[in-house]
Motif scaffolding. Sequence first.
Motif, PDB file in Angstrom:
ATOM      1  N   MET A   8     -55.401  15.276  39.433  1.00 36.49           N
ATOM      2  CA  MET A   8     -56.745  15.143  39.472  1.00 36.49           C
ATOM      3  C   MET A   8     -57.194  14.011  38.499  1.00 36.49           C
ATOM      4  SD  MET A   8     -59.616  17.892  40.665  1.00 36.49           S
ATOM      5  CE  MET A   8     -60.157  18.129  38.895  1.00 36.49           C
ATOM      6  N   ALA A  16     -59.736  12.903  36.072  1.00 34.12           N
ATOM      7  CA  ALA A  16     -61.010  13.711  35.107  1.00 34.12           C
ATOM      8  C   ALA A  16     -61.427  12.833  34.270  1.00 34.12           C
ATOM      9  CB  ALA A  16     -60.165  14.635  34.275  1.00 34.12           C
ATOM     10  N   ILE A  17     -62.934  12.864  34.330  1.00 30.82           N
ATOM     11  CA  ILE A  17     -63.803  11.925  33.670  1.00 30.82           C
ATOM     12  C   ILE A  17     -64.599  12.632  32.628  1.00 30.82           C
ATOM     13  CG2 ILE A  17     -65.805  10.178  33.784  1.00 30.82           C
ATOM     14  CD1 ILE A  17     -64.394   9.420  36.581  1.00 30.82           C
ATOM     15  N   GLN A  18     -64.708  12.274  31.396  1.00 30.95           N
ATOM     16  CA  GLN A  18     -65.277  12.953  30.154  1.00 30.95           C
ATOM     17  C   GLN A  18     -66.781  12.535  30.177  1.00 30.95           C
ATOM     18  OE1 GLN A  18     -62.896  12.365  26.933  1.00 30.95           O
ATOM     19  NE2 GLN A  18     -63.030  14.496  26.595  1.00 30.95           N
ATOM     20  N   ARG A  33     -58.956   7.070  42.159  1.00 29.68           N
ATOM     21  CA  ARG A  33     -59.303   8.803  42.272  1.00 29.68           C
ATOM     22  C   ARG A  33     -57.714   9.268  42.944  1.00 29.68           C
ATOM     23  NH1 ARG A  33     -63.450   8.555  47.423  1.00 29.68           N
ATOM     24  NH2 ARG A  33     -63.982   6.852  46.354  1.00 29.68           N
ATOM     25  N   SER A  81     -53.881  10.568  38.288  1.00 33.24           N
ATOM     26  CA  SER A  81     -53.954  12.089  37.589  1.00 33.24           C
ATOM     27  C   SER A  81     -54.717  11.984  36.292  1.00 33.24           C
ATOM     28  CB  SER A  81     -53.169  13.038  37.947  1.00 33.24           C
ATOM     29  OG  SER A  81     -51.920  12.593  37.073  1.00 33.24           O
ATOM     30  N   LYS A 133     -56.696  10.822  32.581  1.00 30.84           N
ATOM     31  CA  LYS A 133     -58.038  11.433  32.087  1.00 30.84           C
ATOM     32  C   LYS A 133     -58.732  10.330  31.625  1.00 30.84           C
ATOM     33  CE  LYS A 133     -56.791  16.058  30.799  1.00 30.84           C
ATOM     34  NZ  LYS A 133     -55.557  16.662  30.550  1.00 30.84           N
TER      35      LYS A 133
END
Length: 263
Positions: free
Chosen positions: A1, A3-5, A36, A39, A41
């Motif tokens: 997946m 992941a966006i901080q 998208r 996976s 980060k």
Amino acid sequence: MLAIQNYLLPETLEEAYKALIEKRNNKILGGCGFLRMGSQKIGTAIDLSNLNLDFIAEGENIVEIGAMTTFRQVETSSVMKKYFDGILPKSVEHIVGVQLRNIVTVGATVYSRYGFSDFITALLCLEAKVVLHSGGEILLEEFLKNGVERDILIKIIIPKSNRRAVFKMMRNSKSDYAILNISVSKLDKDWKIVVGARPQRAEIAKEASSYLTNSNETVEEIEHAAMLAVNELTFGSNMRGSKEYRRSICKVLIKRAILEVLS
Ligand SMILES: Cc1cc2nc3c(=O)[nH]c(=O)nc-3n(C[C@H](O)[C@H](O)[C@H](O)COP(=O)(O)OP(=O)(O)OC[C@H]3O[C@@H](n4cnc5c(N)ncnc54)[C@H](O)[C@@H]3O)c2cc1C
């Protein structure tokens, strides 16, 4: 997946660029079609949506396409249909479906230099340039060959002319990537023959283009030019097709495209 901080919606290109080079895992967002699916980060996701980069503009001598322009905008633009026999709309109209074409962007596609890209192959026969925030204006051909340091692609510039152009590709099914794609263009006597998805990224077949430019465009010479292109470029094998298959269809597609330009 994915992941966006942090999420950043910059007001200027300078702000976007500063954020991009601040950390290795900071990323520009295009339409997120590819992002998208991964996976990774992302530290700061930099959204260019507020920078007015979704445009297709016709100037006196050039046509410009902003980085955030979607494939669907390219496909439906009257400017894009008017020039170069509509090669750019034709190169994207078959990609997956309207929903995908409504989100994927020109800037992400060209910046990422995807080998399979249909749009890049079509663009390369039009003597296009890319404009980068830090790197400035570079010929697309050079950009594809050498790439650049981390940067933001702002827009594409295409010299306006009466260049005739044809795009052709071969794919097994509508939603799959092309096994091979080619573009051919002609302005006065000057020919350009481009082959992509070999599966390596698109390249101009220089020897074949120059041979055709200096020929009388007879059927024998057209066949010879197609053969020269196959011999001067490298082809590879992957799950979509073998290099031998690619070489065979390449000859046929180039001949068909040249005859179509001449028709
Ligand atoms: C399911 C699927 C099927 C596809 N099939 C085809 C096909 O058959 N033929 C074809 O030609 N293409 C195909 N594509 C690719 C598509 O056309 C786009 O090239 C791709 O999705 C990237 O565009 P995007 O806007 O989604 O980029 P994103 O996923 O948002 O970004 C991709 C990369 O580009 C970077 N980036 C984004 N914008 C910029 C910018 N302005 N400057 C610098 N870096 C930037 C991002 O940081 C990221 O690393 C397919 C894509 C998907 C998802």
